[in-house]
Scaffold this motif. Structure first.
Motif, PDB file in Angstrom:
ATOM      1  N   PHE A  54       3.005 -50.432 -62.658  1.00  0.00           N
ATOM      2  CA  PHE A  54       1.737 -49.709 -62.559  1.00  0.00           C
ATOM      3  C   PHE A  54       1.887 -48.391 -63.306  1.00  0.00           C
ATOM      4  O   PHE A  54       2.659 -47.525 -62.905  1.00  0.00           O
ATOM      5  N   ALA A  55       1.170 -48.266 -64.421  1.00  0.00           N
ATOM      6  CA  ALA A  55       1.258 -47.071 -65.266  1.00  0.00           C
ATOM      7  C   ALA A  55       0.151 -46.097 -64.855  1.00  0.00           C
ATOM      8  O   ALA A  55      -1.028 -46.325 -65.155  1.00  0.00           O
ATOM      9  N   TYR A  56       0.517 -45.037 -64.192  1.00  0.00           N
ATOM     10  CA  TYR A  56      -0.449 -44.133 -63.562  1.00  0.00           C
ATOM     11  C   TYR A  56      -1.423 -43.515 -64.575  1.00  0.00           C
ATOM     12  O   TYR A  56      -2.642 -43.687 -64.473  1.00  0.00           O
ATOM     13  N   PHE A  57      -0.907 -42.806 -65.553  1.00  0.00           N
ATOM     14  CA  PHE A  57      -1.780 -42.083 -66.486  1.00  0.00           C
ATOM     15  C   PHE A  57      -2.459 -43.003 -67.505  1.00  0.00           C
ATOM     16  O   PHE A  57      -3.659 -42.840 -67.769  1.00  0.00           O
ATOM     17  N   PRO A  58      -1.759 -43.971 -68.085  1.00  0.00           N
ATOM     18  CA  PRO A  58      -2.449 -44.897 -68.994  1.00  0.00           C
ATOM     19  C   PRO A  58      -3.595 -45.653 -68.323  1.00  0.00           C
ATOM     20  O   PRO A  58      -4.604 -45.958 -68.964  1.00  0.00           O
ATOM     21  N   THR A  59      -3.454 -45.934 -67.028  1.00  0.00           N
ATOM     22  CA  THR A  59      -4.533 -46.618 -66.306  1.00  0.00           C
ATOM     23  C   THR A  59      -5.763 -45.723 -66.201  1.00  0.00           C
ATOM     24  O   THR A  59      -6.901 -46.180 -66.364  1.00  0.00           O
ATOM     25  N   LEU A  60      -5.553 -44.440 -65.950  1.00  0.00           N
ATOM     26  CA  LEU A  60      -6.679 -43.500 -65.910  1.00  0.00           C
ATOM     27  C   LEU A  60      -7.398 -43.452 -67.258  1.00  0.00           C
ATOM     28  O   LEU A  60      -8.635 -43.402 -67.319  1.00  0.00           O
ATOM     29  N   GLU A  61      -6.632 -43.475 -68.333  1.00  0.00           N
ATOM     30  CA  GLU A  61      -7.238 -43.456 -69.670  1.00  0.00           C
ATOM     31  C   GLU A  61      -8.003 -44.755 -69.931  1.00  0.00           C
ATOM     32  O   GLU A  61      -9.101 -44.742 -70.496  1.00  0.00           O
ATOM     33  N   TRP A  62      -7.434 -45.874 -69.498  1.00  0.00           N
ATOM     34  CA  TRP A  62      -8.103 -47.166 -69.663  1.00  0.00           C
ATOM     35  C   TRP A  62      -9.435 -47.183 -68.918  1.00  0.00           C
ATOM     36  O   TRP A  62     -10.447 -47.694 -69.420  1.00  0.00           O
ATOM     37  N   SER A 108     -21.758 -49.834 -63.483  1.00  0.00           N
ATOM     38  CA  SER A 108     -21.416 -51.168 -62.983  1.00  0.00           C
ATOM     39  C   SER A 108     -19.945 -51.505 -63.238  1.00  0.00           C
ATOM     40  O   SER A 108     -19.368 -52.352 -62.560  1.00  0.00           O
ATOM     41  N   PHE A 109     -19.338 -50.814 -64.205  1.00  0.00           N
ATOM     42  CA  PHE A 109     -17.914 -51.006 -64.497  1.00  0.00           C
ATOM     43  C   PHE A 109     -17.049 -50.685 -63.275  1.00  0.00           C
ATOM     44  O   PHE A 109     -15.972 -51.246 -63.090  1.00  0.00           O
ATOM     45  N   PHE A 110     -17.554 -49.767 -62.438  1.00  0.00           N
ATOM     46  CA  PHE A 110     -16.774 -49.304 -61.285  1.00  0.00           C
ATOM     47  C   PHE A 110     -17.006 -50.149 -60.035  1.00  0.00           C
ATOM     48  O   PHE A 110     -16.432 -49.870 -58.989  1.00  0.00           O
ATOM     49  N   SER A 111     -17.855 -51.167 -60.149  1.00  0.00           N
ATOM     50  CA  SER A 111     -18.262 -51.914 -58.966  1.00  0.00           C
ATOM     51  C   SER A 111     -17.576 -53.274 -58.886  1.00  0.00           C
ATOM     52  O   SER A 111     -18.185 -54.313 -59.108  1.00  0.00           O
ATOM     53  N   ASN A 112     -16.283 -53.254 -58.591  1.00  0.00           N
ATOM     54  CA  ASN A 112     -15.552 -54.498 -58.356  1.00  0.00           C
ATOM     55  C   ASN A 112     -14.334 -54.197 -57.487  1.00  0.00           C
ATOM     56  O   ASN A 112     -13.994 -53.030 -57.249  1.00  0.00           O
ATOM     57  N   SER A 113     -13.689 -55.232 -57.009  1.00  0.00           N
ATOM     58  CA  SER A 113     -12.602 -55.048 -56.041  1.00  0.00           C
ATOM     59  C   SER A 113     -11.423 -54.282 -56.627  1.00  0.00           C
ATOM     60  O   SER A 113     -10.769 -53.498 -55.933  1.00  0.00           O
ATOM     61  N   LYS A 114     -11.151 -54.490 -57.922  1.00  0.00           N
ATOM     62  CA  LYS A 114     -10.017 -53.787 -58.529  1.00  0.00           C
ATOM     63  C   LYS A 114     -10.297 -52.293 -58.632  1.00  0.00           C
ATOM     64  O   LYS A 114      -9.423 -51.458 -58.373  1.00  0.00           O
ATOM     65  N   MET A 115     -11.543 -51.946 -58.998  1.00  0.00           N
ATOM     66  CA  MET A 115     -11.880 -50.524 -59.079  1.00  0.00           C
ATOM     67  C   MET A 115     -11.856 -49.877 -57.696  1.00  0.00           C
ATOM     68  O   MET A 115     -11.558 -48.691 -57.562  1.00  0.00           O
ATOM     69  N   ASN A 116     -12.155 -50.659 -56.681  1.00  0.00           N
ATOM     70  CA  ASN A 116     -12.048 -50.152 -55.313  1.00  0.00           C
ATOM     71  C   ASN A 116     -10.617 -49.703 -55.037  1.00  0.00           C
ATOM     72  O   ASN A 116     -10.375 -48.638 -54.450  1.00  0.00           O
ATOM     73  N   LEU A 117      -9.655 -50.503 -55.482  1.00  0.00           N
ATOM     74  CA  LEU A 117      -8.246 -50.131 -55.313  1.00  0.00           C
ATOM     75  C   LEU A 117      -7.927 -48.859 -56.090  1.00  0.00           C
ATOM     76  O   LEU A 117      -7.217 -47.973 -55.603  1.00  0.00           O
ATOM     77  N   TYR A 139      -6.343 -43.221 -56.688  1.00  0.00           N
ATOM     78  CA  TYR A 139      -6.548 -41.949 -57.391  1.00  0.00           C
ATOM     79  C   TYR A 139      -7.496 -40.990 -56.667  1.00  0.00           C
ATOM     80  O   TYR A 139      -7.487 -39.791 -56.946  1.00  0.00           O
ATOM     81  N   THR A 140      -8.372 -41.502 -55.827  1.00  0.00           N
ATOM     82  CA  THR A 140      -9.471 -40.768 -55.188  1.00  0.00           C
ATOM     83  C   THR A 140     -10.584 -40.461 -56.188  1.00  0.00           C
ATOM     84  O   THR A 140     -11.759 -40.649 -55.906  1.00  0.00           O
ATOM     85  N   LYS A 141     -10.206 -39.989 -57.372  1.00  0.00           N
ATOM     86  CA  LYS A 141     -11.204 -39.634 -58.389  1.00  0.00           C
ATOM     87  C   LYS A 141     -10.853 -40.294 -59.718  1.00  0.00           C
ATOM     88  O   LYS A 141      -9.677 -40.420 -60.069  1.00  0.00           O
ATOM     89  N   LEU A 142     -11.894 -40.686 -60.447  1.00  0.00           N
ATOM     90  CA  LEU A 142     -11.719 -41.298 -61.760  1.00  0.00           C
ATOM     91  C   LEU A 142     -12.484 -40.464 -62.782  1.00  0.00           C
ATOM     92  O   LEU A 142     -13.649 -40.121 -62.576  1.00  0.00           O
ATOM     93  N   TYR A 143     -11.836 -40.137 -63.881  1.00  0.00           N
ATOM     94  CA  TYR A 143     -12.395 -39.220 -64.876  1.00  0.00           C
ATOM     95  C   TYR A 143     -13.328 -39.970 -65.826  1.00  0.00           C
ATOM     96  O   TYR A 143     -12.986 -41.042 -66.342  1.00  0.00           O
ATOM     97  N   ILE A 144     -14.511 -39.377 -66.071  1.00  0.00           N
ATOM     98  CA  ILE A 144     -15.499 -40.046 -66.923  1.00  0.00           C
ATOM     99  C   ILE A 144     -15.918 -39.197 -68.127  1.00  0.00           C
ATOM    100  O   ILE A 144     -16.741 -39.630 -68.923  1.00  0.00           O
ATOM    101  N   GLY A 145     -15.361 -37.994 -68.271  1.00  0.00           N
ATOM    102  CA  GLY A 145     -15.705 -37.165 -69.426  1.00  0.00           C
ATOM    103  C   GLY A 145     -15.662 -35.686 -69.086  1.00  0.00           C
ATOM    104  O   GLY A 145     -14.979 -35.275 -68.141  1.00  0.00           O
TER     105      GLY A 145
END
Length: 380
Positions: free
Chosen positions: A230-238, A254-263, A268-274
Motif C-alpha cells: 500500500f503506497a500511501y502518497f502515490p495513492t493520494l495522487e492517484w 461519483s468517483f468517490f462513491s464506491n466501497s474502495k473509496m470508503n476504505l 486518510y480521513t481527507k482526500l485532496y481534490i485541488g
C-alpha cells in the motif's frame, strides 16, 4: 466465529508470566520524577501519569496472556510477536508492516506510523487486530478502529478482518462497537505492588530481544507476513487525478462513491481534490488574513463524521504553520493548527510539489461540489 475470553484472562491471572513484564520497555521517567519529588497521589499530574503507565502494563499483561491463549487455541494459526520477543531489527525499514523503534506492531509509510496494533493474530481465513484500553470511555477507541480496519482490509484483501477489543470492568459504550469487533472485559489492574516494581525496574532497551517465545510455528515475525503493498502518497495522487478524468466535471464526485473509496476515506480521513488561490478563497472566507506560503489553499473532501463528507481547507503559511479550516454556513469558521510532524503536514508538503495549474479550482467549482456532495455514498 467469536473467541471466548477465559477466566485466566478475565481475572488477569498472569502467574508464572509475571517476570516477563519486566522485559518490556516502559516510559517511567515522569512517574519516577513525581515519586522523588513526593508529589501527592491526588495531584492531577500524578493521576494522569500513573493512569497512562498502568495502561502500558495492562497492555503487556493482555499480550502475554494472548500469547498463551493463541498457543493453546487450535483455531489460531498465527500470532505476531512484538516487544521483547521479536528478533528482527526494523529500524531502517521505510514502509510496511513491521515492529517499530518502540517494539510495537505498526504500519509505516515513509518512516511515519500510519497505524499501530496492540496485537495481531490469524485464523485460516481471518485476521484479528487487538486493541486494549484501561479507559472507561471507549468513544475514542471506537473511532480509531475504522482506520485500522480499512488499512488491514486494503493490505489483506483475501482475509476477513475482525477486531478483538479488551477493556476493563465498568467501561461504557460497548454496544457502539462495529459488528466485526469482539469485546472482552477483564477486571481492573489493581496490583499496586507490581506497578511500583515496574516503575523502578531497570530500563529495558527497545531493540533487544530478551525473551524467547516457545518453539511453535504459530509465532510469527512481522517482517515475514505476506500482504499487498500500500503506497500511501502515490495513492493520494492517484485519487486526485482519478477524480478529474470525467471531462464533464472539474471534480467527479461519483468517483468517490464506491466501497474502495470508503476504505480510503477511513484510512486518510481527507482526500485532496485541488487548490484555491487566495482571492478565490476569500469568496468563502472574506476575513481570512493569514499570509499564505504559495498563494494556495488546499481543498479536500473530508470525512468529518462517520456519515458526513464536507469540504475542508488547509492553509500553509509563510511561517510554516498549517491550519485546518472548515467553513459551515451560518457558523464561525473552525480553525485548528496541525501538528508540525503530523501526517497532514507531510501530505501538504507532498501536494505542494505535485499540484499543477490544472488542479486549480474556482468558486463555481466549490459551489457545485457543495451542492452535489450528497452524491458520495458509501457502498459496502
Amino acid at each position: 466465529m467469536q473467541f471466548k475470553i477465559t477466566n485466566k484472562i478475565k481475572n488477569l491471572e498472569i502467574g508464572e508470566l509475571k517476570d516477563n513484564l519486566f522485559h518490556y520497555s516502559y516510559d517511567s521517567k515522569t512517574l519516577k520524577s513525581l515519586f522523588k519529588n513526593n508529589i501527592s497521589k491526588d495531584d492531577i499530574s500524578y493521576i494522569t501519569a500513573h493512569s497512562s503507565f498502568k495502561g502500558e502494563i495492562y497492555e503487556n499483561i493482555i499480550y502475554e496472556l494472548l500469547m498463551d491463549y493463541a498457543l493453546n487455541n487450535e483455531k489460531i494459526k498465527g500470532f505476531v510477536l512484538k516487544g521483547p520477543y521479536q528478533d528482527m531489527e526494523n529500524k531502517f525499514i521505510k514502509s510496511g508492516l513491521l515492529i517499530d523503534r518502540t517494539s510495537q506492531i505498526v504500519f509505516k509509510s515513509a518512516y511515519k506510523d500510519i497505524s499501530e496494533f496492540d496485537a495481531m493474530f490469524f485464523t485460516e481465513d481471518k485476521l484479528y487486530f487487538v486493541e486494549m484500553s484501561t479507559s472507561k470511555k471507549t468513544a475514542s477507541l471506537n473511532k480509531r478502529l475504522a482506520k485500522k480496519y480499512a488499512l488491514l482490509k486494503m493490505i489483506f484483501p483475501y482475509l476477513e478482518i475482525n477486531a478483538l477489543i479488551v477493556v476493563t470492568t465498568g467501561s461504557i459504550g460497548l454496544n457502539n462497537f462495529p459488528s466485526y469487533a469482539t469485546i472482552w472485559v477483564t477486571k481492573d489492574l489493581d496490583d499496586d505492588e507490581l506497578i511500583e516494581k515496574i516503575i523502578f525496574a531497570k530500563k529495558v532497551k527497545n531493540d533487544l530481544q530478551t525473551l524467547k517465545a516457545p518453539e511453535d510455528k504459530k509465532y510469527l515475525e512481522a517482517f515475514s507476513l505476506k500482504y499487498k503493498k500500500f503506497a500511501y502518497f502515490p495513492t493520494l495522487e492517484w485519487i486526485l487525478n482519478g477524480s478529474r478524468k470525467n471531462p464533464k466535471f472539474k471534480v467527479d464526485l461519483s468517483f468517490f462513491s464506491n466501497s474502495k473509496m470508503n476504505l480510503y476515506f477511513d484510512i486518510y480521513t481527507k482526500l485532496y481534490i485541488g487548490y484555491l488561490n487566495l482571492e478565490c478563497f476569500k469568496v468563502f472566507y472574506k476575513d481570512f488574513d493569514m499570509e499564505l506560503e504559495n498563494n494556495r489553499v488546499f481543498v479536500t473532501l473530508e470525512k468529518v463524521t462517520q456519515t458526513q463528507i464536507d469540504i475542508v481547507y488547509y492553509a500553509k503559511l509563510k511561517n510554516k504553520k498549517l491550519y485546518r479550516i472548515r467553513i459551515e454556513e451560518g457558523l464561525t469558521p473552525s480553525i485548528k493548527e496541525k501538528e508540525p510532524d503530523g501526517f497532514t503536514n507531510a501530505e501538504v508538503r507532498f501536494f505542494s510539489k505535485i499540484l499543477e495549474e490544472r488542479h486549480i479550482l474556482n468558486a463555481k467549482d466549490i459551489n457545485h461540489i457543495l451542492k452535489n456532495i450528497s452524491i458520495i455514498e458509501f457502498k459496502k
